[in-house]
Design a protein around this motif. Structure first.
Motif, PDB file in Angstrom:
ATOM      1  N   VAL A  80       0.847  -1.192   0.000  1.00 20.01           N
ATOM      2  CA  VAL A  80       0.000   0.000   0.000  1.00 20.01           C
ATOM      3  C   VAL A  80       0.881   1.241   0.000  1.00 20.01           C
ATOM      4  O   VAL A  80       1.653   1.468   0.922  1.00 20.01           O
ATOM      5  N   THR A  81       0.781   2.037  -1.054  1.00 17.74           N
ATOM      6  CA  THR A  81       1.595   3.249  -1.147  1.00 17.74           C
ATOM      7  C   THR A  81       0.749   4.495  -1.359  1.00 17.74           C
ATOM      8  O   THR A  81       1.253   5.595  -1.299  1.00 17.74           O
ATOM      9  N   GLY A  82      -0.535   4.342  -1.607  1.00 10.15           N
ATOM     10  CA  GLY A  82      -1.320   5.464  -2.096  1.00 10.15           C
ATOM     11  C   GLY A  82      -1.885   6.393  -1.060  1.00 10.15           C
ATOM     12  O   GLY A  82      -2.467   7.412  -1.404  1.00 10.15           O
ATOM     13  N   SER A  83      -1.772   6.082   0.236  1.00 11.74           N
ATOM     14  CA  SER A  83      -2.419   6.899   1.251  1.00 11.74           C
ATOM     15  C   SER A  83      -1.467   7.803   2.011  1.00 11.74           C
ATOM     16  O   SER A  83      -1.847   8.432   2.991  1.00 11.74           O
ATOM     17  N   VAL A  84      -0.206   7.828   1.600  1.00  9.38           N
ATOM     18  CA  VAL A  84       0.777   8.751   2.163  1.00  9.38           C
ATOM     19  C   VAL A  84       1.530   9.415   1.026  1.00  9.38           C
ATOM     20  O   VAL A  84       1.529   8.933  -0.106  1.00  9.38           O
ATOM     21  N   MET A  85       2.157  10.531   1.335  1.00  9.03           N
ATOM     22  CA  MET A  85       2.914  11.262   0.324  1.00  9.03           C
ATOM     23  C   MET A  85       4.323  10.704   0.199  1.00  9.03           C
ATOM     24  O   MET A  85       4.894  10.214   1.158  1.00  9.03           O
ATOM     25  N   TRP A  86       4.865  10.810  -1.016  1.00 11.77           N
ATOM     26  CA  TRP A  86       6.241  10.419  -1.299  1.00 11.77           C
ATOM     27  C   TRP A  86       6.956  11.611  -1.928  1.00 11.77           C
ATOM     28  O   TRP A  86       6.333  12.492  -2.527  1.00 11.77           O
ATOM     29  N   ASP A  87       8.280  11.617  -1.809  1.00 11.65           N
ATOM     30  CA  ASP A  87       9.065  12.721  -2.374  1.00 11.65           C
ATOM     31  C   ASP A  87       8.775  12.942  -3.848  1.00 11.65           C
ATOM     32  O   ASP A  87       8.732  14.078  -4.321  1.00 11.65           O
ATOM     33  N   SER A  88       8.574  11.855  -4.607  1.00  7.57           N
ATOM     34  CA  SER A  88       8.381  12.006  -6.055  1.00  7.57           C
ATOM     35  C   SER A  88       7.133  12.820  -6.375  1.00  7.57           C
ATOM     36  O   SER A  88       7.096  13.539  -7.378  1.00  7.57           O
ATOM     37  N   GLY A  89       6.093  12.721  -5.528  1.00  7.84           N
ATOM     38  CA  GLY A  89       4.896  13.528  -5.752  1.00  7.84           C
ATOM     39  C   GLY A  89       5.157  14.999  -5.530  1.00  7.84           C
ATOM     40  O   GLY A  89       4.698  15.855  -6.297  1.00  7.84           O
ATOM     41  N   VAL A  90       5.895  15.315  -4.468  1.00  9.14           N
ATOM     42  CA  VAL A  90       6.250  16.715  -4.207  1.00  9.14           C
ATOM     43  C   VAL A  90       7.142  17.245  -5.324  1.00  9.14           C
ATOM     44  O   VAL A  90       6.946  18.364  -5.821  1.00  9.14           O
ATOM     45  N   VAL A  91       8.116  16.443  -5.748  1.00  6.35           N
ATOM     46  CA  VAL A  91       9.016  16.847  -6.832  1.00  6.35           C
ATOM     47  C   VAL A  91       8.232  17.140  -8.106  1.00  6.35           C
ATOM     48  O   VAL A  91       8.448  18.173  -8.765  1.00  6.35           O
ATOM     49  N   LEU A  92       7.296  16.246  -8.469  1.00  5.24           N
ATOM     50  CA  LEU A  92       6.534  16.452  -9.706  1.00  5.24           C
ATOM     51  C   LEU A  92       5.637  17.674  -9.618  1.00  5.24           C
ATOM     52  O   LEU A  92       5.575  18.477 -10.564  1.00  5.24           O
ATOM     53  N   GLY A  93       4.936  17.828  -8.509  1.00  9.36           N
ATOM     54  CA  GLY A  93       4.056  18.985  -8.365  1.00  9.36           C
ATOM     55  C   GLY A  93       4.808  20.299  -8.444  1.00  9.36           C
ATOM     56  O   GLY A  93       4.392  21.231  -9.152  1.00  9.36           O
ATOM     57  N   LYS A  94       5.918  20.395  -7.740  1.00  7.65           N
ATOM     58  CA  LYS A  94       6.708  21.630  -7.754  1.00  7.65           C
ATOM     59  C   LYS A  94       7.432  21.813  -9.090  1.00  7.65           C
ATOM     60  O   LYS A  94       7.680  22.951  -9.518  1.00  7.65           O
TER      61      LYS A  94
END
Length: 281
Positions: A94-108
């Motif tokens: 299960v990886t979808g219910s917490v944030m990961w660095d890659s999501g922050v990197v992509l958004g920014k």
């Protein structure tokens, strides 16, 4: 917008490996198929990343606190508050219910690319895969895109709550809706009619078993005018190599170098790729 065919005709010299790809105006490092072997190119790219960035030597979760119920991050002139479900960390796979660095990197990265004039998202249709907690989709909507955030059925409640909490601004330029999507299944018509201008995904390359369904879904969602941005966590070199080898059969792939990321959100444990679907022969 550069087409996959135009990119493929570039001379395969060291100088020409930096090309414009899709609707992104910055130059990316093109992954070139060595002869007829995708496997050699995928292995070369993976060894290069692990050799230069050395992700295993750096601290994970530089931008997130997965033990917290709430992640706060400033983006597009707003302070976003992203709810997490830390209990999911104890559930294998299960990886979808917490944030990961890659999501922050992509958004920014998206915010920085728009601010730098390298990317236009206003009024564009975006489908996000594996939206998780919704940060990337929220940022894309704040940048003016018409975003459809997708994930598995059991992830949608938290995703919808984060969208509602963070996109109530009166000056919201875009829009965001949430819908169910299981990779490998036929997508709903609203996802493909019309085909999206962009497809986004962060931390979607996490297991060899998921690669086939992920690529099937990308092929269904994308036309030759669709630009895909995928950000990944550099955890497992064999999984990334497996994905790249499979993806290079149907997509032209370029890696966005970290000099083009948001300067405050760079990490040796992350990578950003752009993919464009090859023309059918």
């Amino acid at each position: 917008m550069a087409t996959a065919a135009e990119v493929e005709t570039e001379e395969e010299t060291e100088m020409m490996k930096m090309v414009k790809l899709g609707s992104y105006d910055g130059k990316v490092r093109l992954l070139i198929v060595s002869g007829d072997s995708e496997s050699e190119s995928a292995a070369e790219e993976t060894m290069l990343l692990w050799g230069i960035q050395q992700p295993t030597l750096s601290k994970p979760n530089a931008f997130v606190a997965q033990s917290s119920l709430n992640l706060r991050i400033d983006a597009c002139g707003h302070s976003l508050s992203i709810l997490q479900s830390p209990s999911s960390l104890g559930t294998p796979g299960v990886t979808g219910s917490v944030m990961w660095d890659s999501g922050v990197v992509l958004g920014k990265f998206l915010e920085h690319a728009v601010d730098s004039g390298m990317l236009l998202l206003h009024g564009k249709k975006i489908v996000e895969l594996g939206s998780g907690c919704g940060l990337v989709g929220c940022i894309a909507a704040l940048l003016g895109a018409q975003v459809i955030l997708t994930d598995l059925p059991d992830r949608l409640r938290l995703l919808k709550k984060n969208i509602q909490n963070n996109l109530r601004h009166g000056d919201l330029r875009g829009s965001a809706v949430v819908t169910e999507l299981t990779w490998g299944d036929d997508p709903d018509q609203d996802l493909i009619q019309p085909l999206p201008d962009y497809v986004l995904g962060s931390d979607v390359i996490y297991s060899e078993g998921a690669v086939g369904d992920l690529l099937d879904t990308l092929l269904q969602l994308c036309g030759t005018q669709t630009t895909i941005f995928l950000a990944g966590e550099l955890r497992n070199d064999s999984v990334l190599e497996y994905f790249l080898e499979a993806a290079m059969k149907d997509f032209v792939i370029g890696r966005v170098e970290q000099t083009q990321w948001h300067p405050d959100y760079c990490s040796p444990r992350a990578v950003v790729y752009i993919l464009v679907k090859k023309l059918e022969k």
